[in-house]
Scaffold this motif. Structure first.
Motif, mmCIF file in Angstrom:
data_model
loop_
_atom_site.group_PDB
_atom_site.id
_atom_site.type_symbol
_atom_site.label_atom_id
_atom_site.label_comp_id
_atom_site.label_asym_id
_atom_site.label_seq_id
_atom_site.Cartn_x
_atom_site.Cartn_y
_atom_site.Cartn_z
ATOM 1 N N VAL A 101 -10.427 66.414 5.894
ATOM 2 C CA VAL A 101 -9.243 66.815 6.661
ATOM 3 C C VAL A 101 -9.657 67.472 7.970
ATOM 4 C CG1 VAL A 101 -7.217 68.329 6.690
ATOM 5 C CG2 VAL A 101 -7.770 67.016 4.630
ATOM 6 N N MET A 102 -10.660 68.342 7.934
ATOM 7 C CA MET A 102 -11.121 68.994 9.159
ATOM 8 C C MET A 102 -11.678 67.982 10.159
ATOM 9 S SD MET A 102 -10.439 72.134 9.395
ATOM 10 C CE MET A 102 -9.720 73.375 8.318
ATOM 11 N N ASP A 103 -12.329 66.945 9.667
ATOM 12 C CA ASP A 103 -12.821 65.898 10.563
ATOM 13 C C ASP A 103 -11.664 65.225 11.293
ATOM 14 O OD1 ASP A 103 -15.441 66.399 9.882
ATOM 15 O OD2 ASP A 103 -15.634 64.691 8.513
ATOM 16 N N LYS A 104 -10.564 64.995 10.575
ATOM 17 C CA LYS A 104 -9.398 64.366 11.196
ATOM 18 C C LYS A 104 -8.729 65.320 12.194
ATOM 19 C CE LYS A 104 -8.430 61.133 7.431
ATOM 20 N NZ LYS A 104 -7.455 60.673 6.408
ATOM 21 N N LEU A 105 -8.688 66.602 11.869
ATOM 22 C CA LEU A 105 -8.112 67.586 12.786
ATOM 23 C C LEU A 105 -8.953 67.698 14.059
ATOM 24 C CD1 LEU A 105 -7.106 70.286 10.176
ATOM 25 C CD2 LEU A 105 -5.553 69.338 11.894
ATOM 26 N N GLN A 106 -10.261 67.618 13.913
ATOM 27 C CA GLN A 106 -11.160 67.694 15.068
ATOM 28 C C GLN A 106 -10.901 66.539 16.027
ATOM 29 O OE1 GLN A 106 -14.528 65.585 14.841
ATOM 30 N NE2 GLN A 106 -14.492 65.841 17.052
#
Length: 224
Positions: A101-106
Motif C-alpha cells: 500500500v505504501m508503494d502505491k501511495l508513494q
C-alpha cells in the motif's frame, strides 16, 4: 507510550473475530481501482504541507521496508520453532501488505523514495537476525521496541495531517490508512508482550537501543 487497547491477538486466540473497515482495501481491491482518492494528489497544498506529506510518505515507506526485513531476519533464524515461526510469519504478512500500500501511495503522490532503501533492508535484516539469535524472547523484545516507536510515530503523523487543509479526498483516506496500520503495529506490540518480550536478557537496554535507533532512522529518512 500510547494507551493500550484490548488485544485483538487475544481475541483471535479465543476464537472471536474483530471486525473493522479496512481503509487499505481502497488500494488492494480491484473493484476500487481508479478512484480519485487513490490515483491523484492534492494540488492545493501549501509548500509546507507538501513537504510534510512527502516526508510522511517517504519515512512510512522506508519503515515498512525495514519492518519486512526485520521479520525476514527473525523468520530465517526462528522458523524451526514452529509456533514462533508461524507467529512471526503472520506479522510479516501484515507488513507485506503495508508495504504494498505504501508503494502505491508513494507513486500516487509523486514522492521520491528514501535514498537509504538498501540500508533499510540490510539494517532491518541484521536487526531481526541478531535479536532472533539471542533467543525468541529477544526477538519479541525487538518487535515490542520497534512497534512502540512506530505506533507513536503514526499517532504524531495523524495529528500533523489533521492540520492539513485540502478538499482532496486522498488525505482523509491516507489518515484512515495510517490509523489502520497504527492499529496493526500496536497489535504486533501486544503479541510481542504476550509472548514474553519482557523476559529477554537486558530487556531495558535492548529496548532503549532499538527504540533510539528507530527514532534516528525516522528523522533521517524524512529528509534523505
Amino acid at each position: 507510550m500510547l494507551g493500550r487497547r484490548v488485544c485483538r491477538y487475544s481475541l483471535r486466540r479465543q476464537g472471536l473475530s474483530v471486525s473493522r473497515g479496512l481503509a487499505s482495501s481502497a488500494y488492494t481491491s480491484p473493484t476500487k481501482a481508479g478512484d480519485e482518492a487513490t490515483t491523484t494528489t492534492p494540488e492545493d497544498l501549501t509548500p509546507q504541507q507538501r513537504q510534510l506529506l512527502e516526508g510522511a510518505l517517504r519515512v512510512d515507506q522506508a519503515g515498512e521496508i525495514a519492518a519486512n526485513w526485520i521479520y525476514h531476519g527473525q523468520h530465517v533464524v526462528l522458523s524451526r520453532d514452529r509456533a514462533t515461526g508461524e507467529l512471526i510469519k503472520e506479522m510479516w504478512e501484515q507488513e507485506k501488505k503495508h508495504l504494498a500500500v505504501m508503494d502505491k501511495l508513494q507513486v500516487q503522490h509523486n514522492v521520491r523514495p528514501t535514498l537509504l532503501t538498501d540500508v533499510a533492508k540490510v539494517a532491518g535484516f541484521g536487526l531481526g537476525a541478531v535479536t532472533a539469535l539471542m533467543g525468541k524472547e529477544a526477538a519479541m523484545a525487538c518487535t515490542e521496541a520497534v512497534e512502540t516507536v512506530i505506533g507513536e510515530h503514526y499517532e504524531d503523523q495523524l495529528k500533523e495531517l489533521d492540520e492539513m487543509t485540502t478538499k482532496h479526498p486522498s488525505i482523509p483516506l491516507l489518515k484512515d490508512v495510517i490509523k489502520e496500520f497504527k492499529d496493526d503495529e500496536l497489535e504486533h506490540l501486544d503479541i510481542a508482550v504476550e509472548n514474553h518480550a519482557q523476559r529477554a536478557p537486558a530487556h531495558a537496554l535492548l529496548s532503549a537501543v532499538v527504540g533510539a535507533g528507530c527514532m534516528v532512522a525516522i528523522e533521517i529518512c524524512k529528509r534523505v
